[in-house]
Enzyme design. Structure first.
Site, short mmCIF file in Angstrom:
data_model
loop_
_atom_site.label_atom_id
_atom_site.label_comp_id
_atom_site.label_asym_id
_atom_site.label_seq_id
_atom_site.Cartn_x
_atom_site.Cartn_y
_atom_site.Cartn_z
CG ASN A 89 0.10 0.02 13.71
OD1 ASN A 89 -0.75 0.83 14.05
ND2 ASN A 89 0.94 0.25 12.70
CE1 TYR B 10 3.68 -5.18 14.92
CE2 TYR B 10 1.54 -6.21 15.13
CZ TYR B 10 2.33 -5.08 15.14
OH TYR B 10 1.76 -3.86 15.40
N GLY C 110 5.71 -2.86 5.55
CA GLY C 110 5.19 -4.16 5.13
C GLY C 110 3.91 -4.03 4.31
CB VAL C 111 1.02 -6.32 4.01
CG1 VAL C 111 0.46 -6.45 5.39
CG2 VAL C 111 -0.04 -6.52 2.96
CG ASP C 112 -0.43 -0.80 7.82
OD1 ASP C 112 -1.54 -0.63 7.28
OD2 ASP C 112 -0.10 -0.24 8.87
CB SER D 281 1.47 -11.99 13.31
OG SER D 281 0.68 -11.15 14.10
CB THR D 282 4.56 -14.36 9.34
OG1 THR D 282 4.14 -13.88 8.05
CG2 THR D 282 3.51 -15.28 9.90
N GLY D 283 5.66 -10.96 9.59
CA GLY D 283 6.70 -10.05 9.13
C GLY D 283 7.33 -9.35 10.33
CG ASP E 288 1.41 -5.95 -4.21
OD1 ASP E 288 0.71 -5.89 -3.17
OD2 ASP E 288 1.90 -4.95 -4.75
P1 ADP Z 1 3.09 -7.92 10.66
O1 ADP Z 1 3.49 -6.63 11.35
O2 ADP Z 1 1.68 -8.35 11.01
O3 ADP Z 1 4.09 -8.99 10.85
P2 ADP Z 1 4.07 -7.31 7.95
O4 ADP Z 1 3.44 -6.43 6.94
O5 ADP Z 1 5.40 -6.91 8.51
O6 ADP Z 1 2.97 -7.51 9.12
O7 ADP Z 1 4.24 -8.76 7.34
C1 ADP Z 1 3.18 -9.66 7.15
C2 ADP Z 1 3.43 -10.45 5.89
O8 ADP Z 1 3.02 -9.68 4.76
C3 ADP Z 1 4.89 -10.81 5.65
O9 ADP Z 1 4.96 -12.16 5.24
C4 ADP Z 1 5.28 -9.88 4.51
O10 ADP Z 1 6.30 -10.45 3.70
C5 ADP Z 1 3.99 -9.80 3.75
N1 ADP Z 1 3.82 -8.68 2.81
C6 ADP Z 1 4.46 -7.50 2.75
N2 ADP Z 1 4.00 -6.75 1.72
C7 ADP Z 1 3.04 -7.50 1.10
C8 ADP Z 1 2.18 -7.31 -0.02
N3 ADP Z 1 2.21 -6.17 -0.75
N4 ADP Z 1 1.31 -8.30 -0.36
C9 ADP Z 1 1.24 -9.44 0.36
N5 ADP Z 1 2.02 -9.68 1.45
C10 ADP Z 1 2.89 -8.73 1.81
#
Ligand code: ADP
Length: 199
Positions: free
Chosen positions: A43, A144, A51-53, A140-142, A29
């Site tokens: 975004n 997006y 997600g990570v945001d 971008s790999t989540g 994480d």
């Molecule tokens: P995007 O909209 O740019 O695709 P996301 O947050 O949906 O962003 O996903 C980007 C990547 O971050 C994905 O591989 C997701 O699994 C990963 N992710 C989500 N939460 C966390 C975290 N707490 N730490 C690291 N990576 C994360």
């Protein structure tokens, strides 16, 4: 000046460059790993999301969104392929760089260049602030939808090029993968660049 070190993580995969700079892959994480700068996959409205945001805002606390509110009021947001910097609130970092990756459509709408530009912009923001360590999620790999097999080599090429050129402040970059399968895909891409699996 290394405010934080991310050298303590003993698992993962790394590539060390002749100048001593280090690129490392780990699973975990991103909000729990200390670094001078933590990159967020944001975004263009800088409005927060899942997600990570979501994880970064939850762990960092409301001061990050308050700072983004001010940036939004003055600049109107952040274009795709770019990034804006805020302080890191309660995160174990000094700054968060909110990078806006491309939404993947068919790969023919400049997505690769926009993705590469996110990584370059964040590394430039790190240099401006004299950061020594920076951690990236897989932008971008989540939500997006960027195919991770295509995104991984783009991310690692940009980060490697920066570390290899090596005259700046950034000594170590970490890519934090949220799942073992994402880690393995990045690992294959790093192996293609001469990276080594650690014990
Ligand atoms: P995007 O909209 O740019 O695709 P996301 O947050 O949906 O962003 O996903 C980007 C990547 O971050 C994905 O591989 C997701 O699994 C990963 N992710 C989500 N939460 C966390 C975290 N707490 N730490 C690291 N990576 C994360």
């Amino acid at each position: 000046m290394a405010w934080a070190t991310i050298l303590d993580y003993d698992s993962g995969m790394e590539k060390r460059f002749p100048n001593g700079n280090l690129l490392r892959l780990v699973t975990g994480d991103i909000t729990s790993i200390p670094a001078d700068a933590i990159v967020n996959a944001a975004n263009s409205a800088l409005a927060g999301g899942g997600g990570v945001d979501g994880a970064i805002h939850r762990a960092g606390g409301p001061s990050i969104m308050r700072e983004l509110d001010r940036i939004r009021a003055s600049a109107g947001g952040c274009p795709t392929g770019s990034a804006v910097a805020t302080a890191a609130g309660a995160l174990p970092a000094r700054w968060v760089f909110h990078a806006v990756g491309p939404v993947y459509r068919d790969g023919r709408r400049g997505e690769a260049e926009l993705l590469a530009s996110c990584y370059r912009t964040c590394l430039a923001l790190a240099e401006e602030r004299k950061a020594a360590t920076i951690s990236f999620p897989s932008i971008s790999t989540g939500a997006y939808g960027y195919p991770i097999e295509e995104a991984a080599p783009i991310a690692l090429r940009e980060i490697s090029a920066h570390l290899e050129s090596g005259t700046g402040s950034v000594r170590e970059a970490l890519v934090v993968l949220f799942s073992k399968s994402d880690y393995e895909i990045y690992g294959l891409a790093l192996a293609g660049l001469g990276g080594e699996q650690l014990e």
